[in-house]
Design a protein around this motif. Sequence first.
Motif, short mmCIF file in Angstrom:
data_model
loop_
_atom_site.label_atom_id
_atom_site.label_comp_id
_atom_site.label_asym_id
_atom_site.label_seq_id
_atom_site.Cartn_x
_atom_site.Cartn_y
_atom_site.Cartn_z
N VAL A 172 11.15 -41.92 -25.41
CA VAL A 172 12.34 -41.10 -25.64
C VAL A 172 11.96 -40.07 -26.69
CG1 VAL A 172 13.23 -42.87 -27.24
CG2 VAL A 172 14.74 -41.05 -26.42
N VAL A 173 12.09 -38.81 -26.33
CA VAL A 173 11.73 -37.71 -27.22
C VAL A 173 13.01 -37.24 -27.92
CG1 VAL A 173 10.70 -35.42 -27.41
CG2 VAL A 173 9.84 -37.04 -25.70
N THR B 42 5.01 -31.28 -26.46
CA THR B 42 5.20 -32.70 -26.77
C THR B 42 4.97 -33.56 -25.54
OG1 THR B 42 6.79 -32.18 -28.52
CG2 THR B 42 6.85 -34.41 -27.62
N VAL B 43 5.55 -33.16 -24.41
CA VAL B 43 5.37 -33.93 -23.18
C VAL B 43 3.93 -33.84 -22.69
CG1 VAL B 43 6.03 -34.08 -20.74
CG2 VAL B 43 7.78 -33.81 -22.50
N GLU B 44 3.33 -32.67 -22.79
CA GLU B 44 1.93 -32.52 -22.38
C GLU B 44 1.05 -33.53 -23.13
OE1 GLU B 44 0.33 -30.65 -20.17
OE2 GLU B 44 2.01 -29.47 -19.42
N GLU B 45 1.27 -33.65 -24.44
CA GLU B 45 0.49 -34.58 -25.24
C GLU B 45 0.74 -36.03 -24.81
OE1 GLU B 45 0.03 -36.03 -29.91
OE2 GLU B 45 1.03 -34.13 -29.46
N LEU B 46 1.99 -36.35 -24.56
CA LEU B 46 2.33 -37.72 -24.16
C LEU B 46 1.77 -38.05 -22.77
CD1 LEU B 46 5.98 -37.86 -25.52
CD2 LEU B 46 4.03 -39.18 -26.36
N VAL B 47 1.83 -37.10 -21.86
CA VAL B 47 1.26 -37.31 -20.52
C VAL B 47 -0.24 -37.57 -20.63
CG1 VAL B 47 0.69 -36.15 -18.34
CG2 VAL B 47 3.02 -36.05 -19.24
N SER B 48 -0.90 -36.85 -21.51
CA SER B 48 -2.35 -37.06 -21.68
C SER B 48 -2.67 -38.46 -22.20
CB SER B 48 -2.92 -36.00 -22.64
OG SER B 48 -2.54 -36.27 -23.99
N LYS B 49 -1.66 -39.12 -22.81
CA LYS B 49 -1.84 -40.48 -23.33
C LYS B 49 -1.32 -41.54 -22.35
CE LYS B 49 -1.53 -38.99 -28.16
NZ LYS B 49 -0.75 -39.06 -29.42
N GLY B 50 -0.93 -41.11 -21.16
CA GLY B 50 -0.55 -42.05 -20.13
C GLY B 50 0.93 -42.33 -19.96
N GLY C 264 14.36 -27.30 -27.35
CA GLY C 264 13.24 -28.23 -27.27
C GLY C 264 13.41 -29.21 -26.13
N LEU C 265 14.63 -29.70 -25.93
CA LEU C 265 14.89 -30.62 -24.82
C LEU C 265 14.76 -29.93 -23.47
CD1 LEU C 265 17.90 -32.71 -26.19
CD2 LEU C 265 15.50 -33.37 -26.04
N VAL C 266 15.09 -28.65 -23.41
CA VAL C 266 14.84 -27.88 -22.19
C VAL C 266 13.36 -27.96 -21.83
CG1 VAL C 266 14.81 -25.57 -21.19
CG2 VAL C 266 16.80 -26.33 -22.49
N GLY C 267 12.51 -27.80 -22.84
CA GLY C 267 11.07 -27.89 -22.61
C GLY C 267 10.63 -29.28 -22.17
N VAL C 268 11.23 -30.31 -22.75
CA VAL C 268 10.91 -31.68 -22.34
C VAL C 268 11.22 -31.89 -20.86
CG1 VAL C 268 11.58 -34.10 -22.63
CG2 VAL C 268 11.19 -32.68 -24.65
#
Length: 359
Positions: free
Chosen positions: A63-64, A166-174, A253-257
């Motif tokens: 949850v971001v 933020t999501v890009e970084e989290l996706v890279s971590k699985g 920011g949430l739009v970007g998420v």
Amino acid sequence: MAKELYDYIQNIISLDEQAMQAARDHQLQLTKPPESLGVLEEIAVQVAGITSELTTDVSKKAVVVMAGDHGVCAEGVSAFPAEVTAQMVTNFVRGGAAVNVLARSVGAEVVCVDVGVNADFEAPVMAGEPTHFVSRKVRKGTSNMAHGPAMTRAEAVAAIQAGIDTVEELVSKGYRMFATGDMGIGNTTASSALLCAYTGLAPEDAVGRGTGIGDAQWEHKCTVVRRALELNLAQTDDALDVLAKVGGLEIAGLVGVIIAAARHRAPVVIDGFISTAAALAAVRLAPAVKPYIIASHLSEERGHHALLAALNVKPALHMNMRLGEGTGAVLMFQLIDAAIRIMDEMATFAEAGVSNKED
């Protein structure tokens, strides 16, 4: 719209119709009457379309919580002082907020992002706390939208990019599934203004009680929203311009998420009033994100039903909640997990030796 953001949005693809049909066909073979699990079946079909997998592993989920302050607080629209935003960020990071408790109960990570808090945080101290803290500050709070635009267009784009990064970084971590959370004293005022601007709803039908204001303060809040709309949006139907002029940094920011989750074909669960305002802004900017959105609950905030109707999505939970933070969205994680497990673990008629319905 900035070219980089435009190009990023163009890479969002439609849901996988073949995977969705395969999910429907599989459900017909499970040991139950057709459609007897209702919304759980709908969720399973949607997730199959999002991921192109009949069953998918979304055990790594986050949850971001985007945080930002609002200049419109100077108008006295909230029952709480503006400094509560920064204080609650510290509470999130230390693991003491409601969203932390609920996230722990479903095995989700809380990621708190400072995109616009009017305070400085000591990074080494915050890094040692149990919740993941990220500083992607665009500026220290928005300007007062009752006297002019809340943000410039470039600042709104930068805040959207903060969510994407933020999501890009989290996706890279699985991480494979996301929920939207928010913190920002004054953000129900901004979200009400966005609802009015995007749908034409009158402030009296969009503005709610927020942090628990009384009748006189509610009437004043309606007046502030009306003033902001008249001052900033008399001649615009540009979705990004609307977001910049009467939105918030954490809302952008949430739009970007939401956009980034769709770009990576990950389910994104929206929370209550603030998150749904962000979702409507995201859909107005990038219509392709709509099928990736899963609505969690119906908030007690006055305008939430109208936002959900504008998006044409139905929430699964009705629990009289209005806290925000991502609390309702985190609860929805458990239902999504259940829907996926039904697809993965429930026996078919053939496997169980049970007679199917006669044609």
